[in-house]
Design an enzyme around this catalytic site. Structure first.
Site, mmCIF file in Angstrom:
data_model
loop_
_atom_site.group_PDB
_atom_site.id
_atom_site.type_symbol
_atom_site.label_atom_id
_atom_site.label_comp_id
_atom_site.label_asym_id
_atom_site.label_seq_id
_atom_site.Cartn_x
_atom_site.Cartn_y
_atom_site.Cartn_z
ATOM 1 N N ASP A 98 1.314 -1.602 -0.012
ATOM 2 C CA ASP A 98 0.073 0.213 0.091
ATOM 3 C C ASP A 98 1.248 0.733 0.118
ATOM 4 O O ASP A 98 1.734 0.979 0.519
ATOM 5 C CB ASP A 98 -1.073 -0.054 0.850
ATOM 6 C CG ASP A 98 -1.628 1.188 1.689
ATOM 7 O OD1 ASP A 98 -2.378 1.772 0.698
ATOM 8 O OD2 ASP A 98 -1.949 1.758 2.445
ATOM 9 N N ASP A 105 -1.337 -1.415 5.805
ATOM 10 C CA ASP A 105 -1.206 -0.345 7.834
ATOM 11 C C ASP A 105 -2.334 -1.293 8.620
ATOM 12 O O ASP A 105 -2.662 -0.549 10.275
ATOM 13 C CB ASP A 105 -1.838 1.038 7.481
ATOM 14 C CG ASP A 105 -3.951 1.200 7.251
ATOM 15 O OD1 ASP A 105 -4.766 0.258 6.717
ATOM 16 O OD2 ASP A 105 -3.917 2.285 6.674
ATOM 17 N N ASP A 121 -7.122 -1.527 4.747
ATOM 18 C CA ASP A 121 -6.381 -2.683 3.870
ATOM 19 C C ASP A 121 -6.547 -4.284 4.193
ATOM 20 O O ASP A 121 -5.955 -5.263 3.933
ATOM 21 C CB ASP A 121 -4.508 -2.548 3.707
ATOM 22 C CG ASP A 121 -4.135 -1.274 3.262
ATOM 23 O OD1 ASP A 121 -4.773 -1.480 2.328
ATOM 24 O OD2 ASP A 121 -3.217 -0.363 4.074
#
Length: 639
Positions: free
Chosen positions: A338, A537, A541
């Site tokens: 991410d 995180d 996600d």
């Protein structure tokens, strides 16, 4: 053995322990040592022709050294309805005694007991970091109530209570600083050796050490629900969860033991008729086969190595939720990251300020920041923070301010009319031509631009960017050197994604990614590369983390991350991913060494026995010695 070690870890360490509590962890070693002493005495008496007394001592050696293993073997057999190696050892020792080899049978029990004691020591050693953590959380706290200080047990603390933590003391429960500034050693939580500066309003965690200033902390969680306690429970749970390799070995053990017993029964008769061996020799060789064919070393090949690796990771701020995830990490072919908060800091920062010729950059920044201080937009907050940091002076207050939703803000200050916002708000054509197209150049680098207009003329363009973490490039380069393909997933535009991916050194990127489409992209990556990890995180996600073969959460002390991922980095330290992969590969390498070594030893000992080269004492030493070597090899992972 493993279960007794887990019980020892799960017990809360008391301040006042009795003599029995101190002896209990060493019980197996003491029993094995006593057994050895009795064997030595029995051997001496046997040489002095005091046969009856020597047999009595050997019987005591059998009972003291073999009781724990026999009890464990019988209980496991009844519970799992499967034969195990403990029963093979006991049968071999009894068989040796039946044919008159009292010394050899007793030595077998002694060495088997010693290897069991060593395995228990390994389990306890692998739990040492967790036991040490349990000792770190204080039992008492100084609570402040009605202006008075009172010392209470941590279990009495409630959410909203205020406690006093002096320099040098450990924080007893999670909370936030209400008063005071200090530096805190958070190594017990994050594995980070460098102390962290803390100010009022910031979170602090149980078990960490207040180094410098006295502070008042407001309790935000009960002592039973602290991040500290969750870490302990997580690692304990991980150590009890078995890897696929361990589960296979344990399933294989039951079948193998049955096969060994069947072959031993055949060997008690067939060599006498087929090879002309004497009945004594036939039975003797059958007992040796019972010893050397037992898969003790094979069974001990995996679990000690897994526990050692999990403990090593916990000590360095890498939490594995089980052996299966640790094992999978070694076979990774690709990792998806991410962008926001993982590869980048997650907060926009001012990178460039371009002002119109003839204006003071400091004055423009001061007025823009003063106006933006009335907005809660992330870009506005970043501009205000940058102004406070660079100018070092108080912001001014505009005479009037008007928010224009979706566009920006208008303000009036000392006969000046200001407009701050996006390009279309101040005139797209003017914004593109300003300062020789500075805004276009900045946007091509993946930066977001904010325009400031004063009295109808563009005064400045401010560029902001979610800055790539300092350690990101190093982390990505390390992963590339390990042969792993790296991919960035982001919802940003193509230009921004291209700029960030180039800066962070990832192999490829997927731009304009919606949260729900990350799952689809991960499925595609799995089809292309096989084993894939996702790094995020740990909150938004979560679906992607669950879809990947291995989900890795950036923890930063977040207990939410503990719930969502397979592996948690307690500090947002990306290079630790490469460390975790290296640890996993080291573990798999050591497990393979152990398995190959144990199988080769068993095959060599069996062959030597059939060729009548091997005597029972040497069979015992070779078999049990290989088990000890396998366990010692696994202990290397604690380094």
């Amino acid at each position: 053995m493993a279960s007794s070690a887990n019980m020892a870890v799960n017990q809360k360490i008391e301040d006042h322990t009795g003599p029995l509590d101190k002896i209990k962890p060493h019980a197996e070693l003491i029993a094995a040592s006593m057994s050895g002493i009795l064997i030595a005495a029995g051997w001496i008496l046997e040489k002095t022709e005091m046969g009856t007394l020597s047999v009595a001592l050997f019987l005591f050696a059998y009972f003291i050294g073999g009781f724990a293993k026999a009890k464990e073997g019988i209980e496991d057999t009844i519970e799992n309805k499967e034969l195990n190696v403990e029963l093979l050892m006991i049968l071999a020792a009894i068989g040796s005694a039946v044919i008159g080899y009292w010394t050899e049978g007793a030595i077998l029990i002694f060495i088997f007991a010693m290897s069991g004691a060593l395995e228990t020591y390994t389990m306890n050693k692998s739990h040492k970091e967790i036991s040490s953590l349990m000792e770190l959380q204080p039992e008492e706290a100084v609570r402040i109530a009605d202006g008075r200080e009172e010392r209470v047990h941590v279990s009495e603390l409630a959410i909203g209570d205020f406690i006093l933590v002096k320099p040098g003391e450990r924080i007893p429960s999670d909370g936030k600083i209400a008063k005071g500034q200090t530096t805190i050693d958070e190594a017990a939580i994050t594995g980070e050796s460098m102390p962290s500066s803390k100010n009022p309003g910031e979170n602090v965690f149980a078990g960490t050490v207040n180094l410098t200033g006295s502070m008042t902390v407001e309790i935000t969680k009960p002592s039973s629900d602290t991040l500290f306690q969750k870490i302990i429970l997580l690692v304990q749970s991980a150590q009890s969860e078995k890897s696929p390799s361990q589960l296979f070995i344990e399933k294989f053990e039951g079948t193998y033991v049955k096969a060994v017993l069947a072959v031993v029964v055949l060997m008690m008769f067939l060599p006498h008729f087929l090879l002309g061996w004497s009945w004594n020799e036939t039975f003797y060789r059958a007992m040796i086969l019972l010893v050397v064919a037992s898969p003790c070393a094979l069974v001990a090949s995996i679990m000690p190595a897994t526990l050692s690796a999990i403990s090593n990771g916990a000590r360095h701020g890498i939490l594995f939720k089980g052996g299966v995830h640790l094992e999978n990490l070694a076979s990774l072919q690709a990792i998806a990251f991410d962008k926001t908060g993982t590869l980048t800091k997650g907060k926009p920062e001012v990178t460039d300020i371009v002002v119109r010729e003839g204006l003071s950059a400091e004055e423009v920044l001061l007025k823009v920041a003063s106006i933006e201080s009335h907005s809660n937009h992330p870009l506005a907050s970043a501009i205000v923070g940058h102004a406070k940091e660079t100018l070092g002076q108080e912001l001014v207050h505009p005479e009037s301010i008007e928010d224009v939703p979706g566009w920006g803000v208008k303000a009036h200050y000392e006969k000046e009319d200001w407009k701050i916002g996006k390009a279309a708000f101040v005139g797209k054509e003017n914004s593109e031509q300003f300062a020789d197209g500075a805004a276009i150049k900045l946007a091509s680098k993946g930066k977001t631009t904010v325009f400031a207009e004063r009295n109808g003329e563009l005064a400045a363009v401010i560029a902001l960017k979610d800055v790539v973490r300092e350690e990101t490039k190093q982390a990505i380069d390390l992963l590339k050197s390990q042969g792993i393909h790296t991919v960035m997933l982001t919802g940003d535009s193509e230009k921004t994604a291209e700029a960030i991916s180039a800066e962070s050194h990832v192999n490829s990127y997927i731009a304009e990614c919606l949260p729900e489409t990350k799952v689809e992209h991960l499925k595609e990556l799995r089809e292309k590369f096989g084993t894939v990890a996702m790094v995020g995180d740990g909150i938004n996600d979560a679906p992607a983390l669950a879809t990947a073969n291995v989900g890795i959460a950036m923890g930063e002390g977040s207990d939410v991350a503990l719930e969502t991922a397979d592996i948690v980095l307690m500090k947002n330290d990306l290079p630790k991913i490469a460390e975790a992969i290296d640890l996993s590969r080291r573990m798999n390498k050591i497990v393979k060494q152990n398995v190959v070594f144990s199988i080769l030893i068993i095959m060599m000992l069996i062959a030597s026995n059939f060729m009548q080269f091997l005597d029972l004492p040497f069979g015992v030493i070779g078999h049990e010695g290989s088990t000890i070597l396998v366990i010692l090899n696994s202990l290397r992972l604690l380094k």
